[in-house]
Design an enzyme around this catalytic site. Structure first.
Site: not given
Length: 379
Positions: A169, A189, A231, A326
Site C-alpha cells: 500500500h 536518516e 500487503d 506504514s
C-alpha cells in the site's frame, strides 16, 4: 473504521502508581516517572524543531520502564550547551560502492555476516529515541505531490544494495491518488529537521537520497480488501546504495522462522507520537507478539478476515504503529546478535488502542516471492 495504516509510537502516557529516587544527568536528585508526567521534559520534547541536545538529554534521563512504558528522571533540561566540534564517524568501506550498473548480488538479499549488524551491541532496547547509528537499514519513502513538493509518508528497510522492502500500500493504490507518486528513498536518516545529524559531538554521514527505479507490489494486493492481504512490496533503487556505518541492510528470516505469542519484537520509524505529531527523530518501541487466534476473532468482528500470512503484535494502550510508519519493519534480534525483519507494518484499528494489536505482513511467508521478484527485475 480502519485507519489506513498504521503505526508507530513513542510512548505514552499513563500515570504510575509508584516512583523511585534517581539522579538526572546533571546530578540532581529527582523522581523516576513517566515522560508524560514530567512537564519540563514533555515541553522540551514537543519543541519544533527538536534540538539534538534535547534528544541526547532525554535519552540519558531514561531510568526504567513500567511494562513497555519508559520512565525518565524528571527535571528541567539545561540550556543548550556550547556547540561541540563535530566528530565525523568513519564510514565502513564497501565493495562496488556507488556502482550504478547491475551486479550479481542485486538479485539476492544480503548474507549473514553483512546484514542485520547493529553496531550498538547489547544496549537495553524498548525505549523511545534511537541512537544516531541504530537500525541503519531504516528507509524513508518519498512521494512527489501534484505541487511538486516531496513528502515522506512511508517506511521500509534496505535488504541489499538495490532493494527496499516495504508494504504494497506504500507503492500502489490510495497513496498514489491521495499523496502522489513514489519517486525517492532516503537512507541513513535520523533527524529529518537537519541536513547532517549529530549527537554528543559525533556526526553521521549525510543521508543518501536515491531515486526510485520501480516499485513492485505483491500481485495479490488489492487496497479494496479490508484485511489488506498480500500487503508487501519491493522498491528497486535506480543506483546501488553505499554501505556505511549508518547505512546497512537487515537480514531476511530463515524459512523456518516463526514467532510465538509473547515473543518480543521491535518496531522503528518516524510515525505519529501520542501528541499527534510526526516525530522528526527516529523512534523505536518494543512489542509482544499477540495471540493470532484472538487477533483473528477481534478483526473478524470488524469485517476483516485475517490470513495465515499476517502477524499480530502489540495490543497495549498507546503502543502501536501509527500513520507514517506504514511499510516499516517488525524486527527480531537473534541470539547470535544480528537483526531480522520478520514483518511489515500493514494496518490496525485506531492507533495504540488498548486490546487491539497491529497487523503485519509476515516476511517469511513471502520470502519466495521476494527472491523471485529480485531475480526477475535485477537484470
Amino acid at each position: 473504521m480502519f485507519r489506513r495504516t498504521v503505526f508507530f509510537v513513542l510512548t505514552l502516557v499513563c500515570s504510575f502508581a509508584r516512583s523511585e529516587d534517581c539522579r538526572t544527568p546533571t546530578g540532581q536528585t529527582s523522581q523516576c516517572i513517566s515522560l508524560y508526567d514530567c512537564p519540563d521534559m514533555l515541553a522540551a520534547f514537543e519543541r519544533r524543531p527538536l534540538p539534538s541536545f534535547v534528544v541526547t538529554y532525554l535519552r540519558r534521563s531514561q531510568c526504567g520502564f513500567d511494562g513497555y512504558v519508559p520512565r525518565v528522571c524528571c527535571g528541567p533540561i539545561p540550556e543548550e550547551p556550547d556547540t561541540p566540534v563535530p566528530v565525523q564517524r568513519p564510514t565502513t568501506p564497501a565493495s562496488n560502492e556507488g556502482d550504478e550498473g547491475p551486479s550479481d548480488d542485486d538479485a539476492v538479499p544480503s548474507r549473514r555476516g553483512e546484514c542485520g549488524v547493529d553496531t550498538n551491541g547489547d544496549r537495553i532496547y524498548g525505549g523511545q529515541f534511537t541512537e544516531l547509528d541504530e537500525f541503519p537499514w531504516m528507509a524513508l519513502l518519498g512521494y512527489r505531490k501534484p505541487t511538486g513538493r516531496i513528502t515522506y509518508q512511508c517506511g521500509g528497510v534496505l535488504i541489499n544494495h538495490r532493494y527496499v522492502l516495504t508494504a504494497a500500500h506504500c507503492i500502489t493504490g490510495a497513496i498514489t491518488r491521495e499523496v502522489g507518486t513514489l519517486v525517492t528513498v532516503r537512507l541513513g536518516e535520523y533527524d529529518t529537521q537537519s541536513e547532517v545529524d549529530c549527537s554528543a559531538g559525533v556526526c553521521a554521514d549525510p543521508p543518501q537520497e536515491i531515486p526510485v527505479q520501480a516499485g513492485y507490489p505483491n500481485p495479490g494486493y488489492n487496497d479494496r480488501n479490508v484485511n489488506k492481504r498480500d500487503d508487501i512490496g519491493l522498491v528497486r533503487l535506480s543506483r546501488r546504495a553505499r554501505y556505511t556505518y549508518y547505512v546497512k541492510p537487515i537480514c531476511l528470516p530463515d524459512a523456518s522462522a516463526r514467532q510465538s505469542p509473547g515473543d518480543e519484537v521491535f518496531v522503528a520509524g518516524w510515525g505519529k507520537t501520542l501528541t499527534g505529531t510526526n516525530s522528526p527523530v527516529k523512534l523505536k518501541l518494543q512489542l509482544p507478539i499477540f495471540d493470532k487466534n484472538e487477533c483473528v476473532n477481534k478483526y473478524k468482528d470488524l469485517g476483516a478476515n485475517l490470513v495465515d500470512k499476517q502477524i499480530c503484535a502489540g495490543g497495549t494502550f498507546s503502543k502501536d504503529a501509527c500513520r507514517g510508519d506504514s511499510g516499516g519493519p517488525l524486527m527480531v534480534r537473534k541470539p547470535e546478535g544480528y537483526w531480522e525483519s520478520v514483518g511489515v507494518v500493514s494496518f490496525g484499528y485506531g492507533c495504540g488502542r488498548d486490546g487491539w494489536p497491529g497487523v503485519y505482513s509476515s516476511v517469511v511467508s513471502y520470502k519466495d516471492w521476494i527472491l523471485n521478484t529480485m531475480r526477475s527485475t535485477s537484470s
